[in-house]
Design an enzyme around this catalytic site. Structure first.
Site, PDB file in Angstrom:
ATOM      1  CB  SER A 142     -22.991 -16.216   3.987  1.00 29.33           C
ATOM      2  OG  SER A 142     -21.841 -16.897   3.531  1.00 29.33           O
ATOM      3  CE1 TYR A 156     -20.752 -14.068   8.076  1.00 32.97           C
ATOM      4  CE2 TYR A 156     -20.019 -15.994   6.832  1.00 32.97           C
ATOM      5  CZ  TYR A 156     -20.536 -14.711   6.859  1.00 32.97           C
ATOM      6  OH  TYR A 156     -20.852 -14.072   5.690  1.00 32.97           O
TER       7      TYR A 156
HETATM    8  N1  LIG Z   1     -17.442 -10.271   1.599  1.00 32.91           N
HETATM    9  C1  LIG Z   1     -17.772 -11.509   1.290  1.00 32.91           C
HETATM   10  O1  LIG Z   1     -17.022 -12.231   0.610  1.00 32.91           O
HETATM   11  C2  LIG Z   1     -19.110 -12.070   1.744  1.00 32.91           C
HETATM   12  C3  LIG Z   1     -19.450 -13.385   1.384  1.00 32.91           C
HETATM   13  C4  LIG Z   1     -20.704 -13.890   1.753  1.00 32.91           C
HETATM   14  C5  LIG Z   1     -21.583 -13.100   2.466  1.00 32.91           C
HETATM   15  N2  LIG Z   1     -21.209 -11.827   2.822  1.00 32.91           N
HETATM   16  C6  LIG Z   1     -22.165 -11.038   3.588  1.00 32.91           C
HETATM   17  O2  LIG Z   1     -22.448  -9.845   2.858  1.00 32.91           O
HETATM   18  C7  LIG Z   1     -22.689  -8.777   3.777  1.00 32.91           C
HETATM   19  C8  LIG Z   1     -21.754  -7.612   3.462  1.00 32.91           C
HETATM   20  O3  LIG Z   1     -20.428  -8.063   3.635  1.00 32.91           O
HETATM   21  P1  LIG Z   1     -19.169  -7.133   3.240  1.00 32.91           P
HETATM   22  O4  LIG Z   1     -18.000  -8.046   3.184  1.00 32.91           O
HETATM   23  O5  LIG Z   1     -19.535  -6.284   2.089  1.00 32.91           O
HETATM   24  O6  LIG Z   1     -19.056  -6.253   4.580  1.00 32.91           O
HETATM   25  P2  LIG Z   1     -17.867  -5.242   5.008  1.00 32.91           P
HETATM   26  O7  LIG Z   1     -17.126  -4.776   3.821  1.00 32.91           O
HETATM   27  O8  LIG Z   1     -17.119  -5.911   6.130  1.00 32.91           O
HETATM   28  O9  LIG Z   1     -18.712  -4.027   5.601  1.00 32.91           O
HETATM   29  C9  LIG Z   1     -19.435  -4.187   6.785  1.00 32.91           C
HETATM   30  C10 LIG Z   1     -20.316  -2.969   7.009  1.00 32.91           C
HETATM   31  O10 LIG Z   1     -21.036  -3.143   8.222  1.00 32.91           O
HETATM   32  C11 LIG Z   1     -20.687  -2.083   9.147  1.00 32.91           C
HETATM   33  N3  LIG Z   1     -20.711  -2.684  10.486  1.00 32.91           N
HETATM   34  C12 LIG Z   1     -19.923  -3.673  10.960  1.00 32.91           C
HETATM   35  N4  LIG Z   1     -20.255  -3.971  12.225  1.00 32.91           N
HETATM   36  C13 LIG Z   1     -21.289  -3.157  12.546  1.00 32.91           C
HETATM   37  C14 LIG Z   1     -22.084  -2.977  13.706  1.00 32.91           C
HETATM   38  N5  LIG Z   1     -21.877  -3.710  14.826  1.00 32.91           N
HETATM   39  N6  LIG Z   1     -23.065  -2.042  13.708  1.00 32.91           N
HETATM   40  C15 LIG Z   1     -23.296  -1.285  12.606  1.00 32.91           C
HETATM   41  N7  LIG Z   1     -22.571  -1.409  11.461  1.00 32.91           N
HETATM   42  C16 LIG Z   1     -21.574  -2.329  11.437  1.00 32.91           C
HETATM   43  C17 LIG Z   1     -19.321  -1.615   8.683  1.00 32.91           C
HETATM   44  O11 LIG Z   1     -19.001  -0.300   9.081  1.00 32.91           O
HETATM   45  P3  LIG Z   1     -18.245  -0.037  10.491  1.00 32.91           P
HETATM   46  O12 LIG Z   1     -17.086  -0.970  10.545  1.00 32.91           O
HETATM   47  O13 LIG Z   1     -17.881   1.401  10.441  1.00 32.91           O
HETATM   48  O14 LIG Z   1     -19.271  -0.341  11.548  1.00 32.91           O
HETATM   49  C18 LIG Z   1     -19.515  -1.681   7.161  1.00 32.91           C
HETATM   50  O15 LIG Z   1     -20.274  -0.584   6.707  1.00 32.91           O
HETATM   51  C19 LIG Z   1     -22.508  -9.377   5.180  1.00 32.91           C
HETATM   52  O16 LIG Z   1     -23.750  -9.764   5.690  1.00 32.91           O
HETATM   53  C20 LIG Z   1     -21.646 -10.587   4.935  1.00 32.91           C
HETATM   54  O17 LIG Z   1     -21.797 -11.574   5.927  1.00 32.91           O
HETATM   55  C21 LIG Z   1     -20.013 -11.289   2.478  1.00 32.91           C
END
Ligand SMILES: NC(=O)c1ccc[n+]([C@@H]2O[C@H](COP(=O)([O-])OP(=O)(O)OC[C@H]3O[C@@H](n4cnc5c(N)ncnc54)[C@H](OP(=O)(O)O)[C@@H]3O)[C@@H](O)[C@H]2O)c1
Length: 264
Positions: A142, A156
């Protein structure tokens, strides 16, 4: 939502594991690589959503060592191994209140979700890549690892900094053995969860979604392109870095944030 031209054979016969592959960026990565011919495996805790279409779904909690064992056993049994490992798992559920609100338990949760889940799977799946003399590992970090926000995401940001540093160290060890390792640092991604947050802010502050979205961008110090990234744009970068087109890109971190990081 952007549309990209996809070579339906680019990842033919490649076995790809995407952690957190059922929502947000992970779901887009699974769709992108499946459309390019890969055999995809998605991992998440909850049952698979109806609109997700990985070749294989493994239900496991990757914050636990047992969850990692379940995933490794399943992919070895069903596919024999993995060629491309995309550690997309991550996020934060820590409360506001800054450093003083972060208990040992909360630190452990953030480190498990954003660092240790990847470390455990790497330890179990990379040895077979080394034996084959090829493989790709991508860690989704991130921009917060360089641009930490106070109040609720200190742990985080620190965990993502550890993930990026770990990824670089891993690249030094694995490069000579034929396994490429890179990381990706997204800024704000327009996921379903992020859109729900926009709606909550709009309702709470009595404004509309555009104003709520702007307030998030202001908190980040502005996004020069004026919008968050689409999950499909992050997936496109993953597809490039995982492909043979990026064969000499190794030990790097690619930022995808619309210009949010204000320095070189
Ligand atoms: N969204 C942003 O703005 C943003 C910004 C910078 C970086 N990122 C990074 O990008 C990546 C994706 O983010 P996102 O926002 O797209 O994620 P998200 O929409 O919150 O989705 C998270 C995914 O991980 C699964 N998950 C969560 N906890 C888990 C666990 N303990 N074991 C197995 N699966 C688990 C969730 O399914 P379940 O809940 O069913 O487990 C879901 O499939 C992450 O690494 C995040 O830190 C995101």
């Amino acid at each position: 939502m952007p549309r990209f031209v996809i070579d339906p054979r680019e990842f033919a016969d490649q076995r790809v594991l995407v952690t957190g592959g059922t929502k947000g960026a992970g779901q887009a990565i699974v769709r992108r690589l499946s459309a390019a011919g890969a055999v995809t495996v998605a991992v998440a805790r909850s049952a698979i959503p109806v609109d997700s279409t990985p070749g294989l779904f493994v239900q496991a909690d990757l914050c636990t060592p047992e969850g990692a064992v379940t995933v490794v056993r399943t992919v070895k049994d069903k596919l024999g191994g993995i060629d491309i490992l995309v550690h997309n798992l991550g996020g934060s559920s820590a409360p506001g209140g800054g450093f003083a609100a972060l208990t040992d338990e909360l630190w452990q949760e953030e480190l498990s979700l954003n660092l240790l889940g990847a470390v455990r799977l790497d330890r179990a799946l990379i040895p077979a890549m080394i034996e084959r003399g090829r493989g790709v590992v991508l860690h989704i970090s991130s921009i917060q690892r360089r641009l930490p926000l106070p109040d609720s995401t200190i742990a985080y940001a620190a965990a993502k900094a550890a993930l990026s540093t770990y990824s670089k160290a891993l690249s030094k060890e694995l490069g000579p053995k034929g396994v490429r390792v890179n990381s990706i640092a997204p800024g704000w991604i327009r996921t379903t969860a992020a859109e729900a947050l926009v709606q909550r802010i709009a309702e709470h502050s009595g404004t509309d979604e555009a104003a709520a979205r702007q307030s998030i961008m202001d908190a980040l110090g502005g996004i020069p392109i004026g919008r968050p990234s689409w999950p499909e744009e992050v997936a496109e970068l993953v597809a490039f870095l995982a492909s043979a087109r990026a064969a000499s890109i190794h030990g790097s971190e690619y930022t995808i944030d619309g210009g949010t990081i204000p320095t070189v």
